[in-house]
Design an enzyme around this catalytic site. Structure first.
Site, PDB file in Angstrom:
ATOM      1  N   CYS A 121       0.646  -1.202  -0.009  1.00  0.00           N
ATOM      2  CA  CYS A 121      -0.125   0.244   0.118  1.00  0.00           C
ATOM      3  C   CYS A 121       0.777   1.459   0.140  1.00  0.00           C
ATOM      4  O   CYS A 121       0.413   2.275  -0.580  1.00  0.00           O
ATOM      5  CB  CYS A 121      -0.947  -0.042   1.305  1.00  0.00           C
ATOM      6  SG  CYS A 121      -0.189   0.016   2.917  1.00  0.00           S
ATOM      7  N   LYS A 194      -6.503  -8.438  11.483  1.00  0.00           N
ATOM      8  CA  LYS A 194      -6.399  -7.223  11.107  1.00  0.00           C
ATOM      9  C   LYS A 194      -7.694  -6.408  10.845  1.00  0.00           C
ATOM     10  O   LYS A 194      -8.350  -6.690   9.438  1.00  0.00           O
ATOM     11  CB  LYS A 194      -5.253  -6.869  10.193  1.00  0.00           C
ATOM     12  CG  LYS A 194      -4.995  -5.265   9.803  1.00  0.00           C
ATOM     13  CD  LYS A 194      -3.852  -5.349   8.973  1.00  0.00           C
ATOM     14  CE  LYS A 194      -3.772  -3.921   8.328  1.00  0.00           C
ATOM     15  NZ  LYS A 194      -2.814  -3.521   7.319  1.00  0.00           N
ATOM     16  N   LYS A 247      -4.880  -6.402  15.649  1.00  0.00           N
ATOM     17  CA  LYS A 247      -4.644  -4.884  15.119  1.00  0.00           C
ATOM     18  C   LYS A 247      -6.170  -4.238  14.794  1.00  0.00           C
ATOM     19  O   LYS A 247      -6.787  -5.006  14.085  1.00  0.00           O
ATOM     20  CB  LYS A 247      -3.735  -4.543  14.028  1.00  0.00           C
ATOM     21  CG  LYS A 247      -3.320  -3.251  13.549  1.00  0.00           C
ATOM     22  CD  LYS A 247      -2.707  -3.199  12.569  1.00  0.00           C
ATOM     23  CE  LYS A 247      -2.558  -1.650  11.943  1.00  0.00           C
ATOM     24  NZ  LYS A 247      -1.593  -1.548  10.741  1.00  0.00           N
TER      25      LYS A 247
END
Length: 328
Positions: A121, A194, A247
């Site tokens: 990303c 995540k 996360k």
């Protein structure tokens, strides 16, 4: 009420509270996320994250000196490339920004444990974690590029790789290539649980990785889904993950607990950018006691089952723990 049982007896002084304390924070628990960028003599503070910087490589080396002196054992590296393209080629370039940062870190601080974030990303011009075709994020064609990224990090000297992309099958792809190329000893710390979270906002500024269209909800997990987190983690474990990241952390203590109870692997709680920024903003306004809040939040992650803490507070926490004898 049976007053023969009085729990307050073991809270009467700081000495006895420390003696019977169930969970502790240690400097050895800490992993410090760091950002590297092209250029020279650059130390650019991230406006939404006071005290966190993008470093050029010369400044990165200077910053590592403080990390090492404080006793922090590990860093997690993110990179901002010179340029971006549709296939994220900077992520797996032999002399990419993270690869060069790894070489420098291991040259000057060979005992510092260097973990690299593996994703596309930050390196794609569209800001997504995978290749794009007609507005769709392509899973399988992305796997080879992720594996190549992990391999390039290992070749540069990384001690561990941490895929954060959330493409299906990426742990297996990385494990297979690392093993084939002679890096079977390199562990994988997978971002298995995540979530597509609103807590990531300040990170997007730090890494320059905001998606140029849409969002990441088609590959990051839906926050209401706990069972899905167990499925994602089980798949990563089957594919060869050695450690698991949950996360974000603060709003996901239940996921940390369930993951530890079910899988028994080392768990890292990622105390993410938004969690950090909220504390910093409130402390700057005098609304909270920053040290007390940070330590309480981090020990809650340990109480939930985390073994390691990835946190932007690491420098402050290490200073506080050193003042208190390295254990709290």
């Amino acid at each position: 009420m049976d007053l023969r049982r009085r729990p307050r007896r073991l809270r009467a002084s700081e000495t006895i509270r420390k003696m019977v304390r169930e969970n502790h924070l240690r400097i050895d628990d800490l992993i410090y996320p760091m950002f590297v960028m092209p250029g020279e003599k650059k130390r650019v503070e991230i406006s939404a994250m006071p005290g966190v910087y993008n470093f050029s490589l010369d400044e990165f080396v200077k910053a590592l000196d403080e990390v090492v002196k404080l006793g922090i054992p590990a860093i997690l590296l993110f990179g901002i490339p010179e340029s971006k393209d549709s296939v994220g080629s900077g992520a797996y370039a032999e002399h990419g920004i993270v690869q060069e940062a790894v070489r420098i870190a291991k040259k000057y601080y060979p005992d510092l444990y260097v973990i690299t974030d593996v994703c596309l990303c930050e390196y794609t011009d569209h800001g997504h974690c995978g290749l794009i075709e007609q507005g769709q994020i392509l899973n399988d064609p992305t796997l080879d590029l992720l594996a190549q990224t992990a391999l390039s990090h290992a070749r540069a000297g990384a001690d561990m790789v941490a895929p954060s992309d959330m493409m299906d099958g990426r742990v297996a792809a990385i494990r297979d290539l690392l093993d084939k190329e002679g890096y079977a000893h390199i562990p994988i710390m997978a971002y298995s649980a995540k979530f597509a979270s609103g807590f990531y906002g300040p990170f997007r500024e730090a890494a320059g990785s905001a998606p140029q269209f849409g969002d990441r909800r088609t590959y990051q997990m839906d926050p209401p889904n706990g069972n899905e987190a167990m499925l994602e983690t089980s798949l990563d474990v089957e594919e060869g993950a050695d450690l698991i990241i949950v996360k974000p952390a603060l709003a996901y203590g239940d996921i940390i607990y369930r993951t530890k109870e079910r899988f028994g692997l080392p768990i890292a709680a990622y105390n993410v950018s938004g969690e950090y920024s909220m504390v910093k903003a409130a402390a700057a306004n005098g609304w909270i006691d920053e040290k007390r809040i940070v330590m309480e939040a981090l020990v809650s992650m340990k109480r939930a089952g985390a073994d390691l803490l990835i946190t932007y507070h690491a420098l402050d926490v290490a200073r506080w723990l050193n003042e208190e004898g390295r254990l709290c």
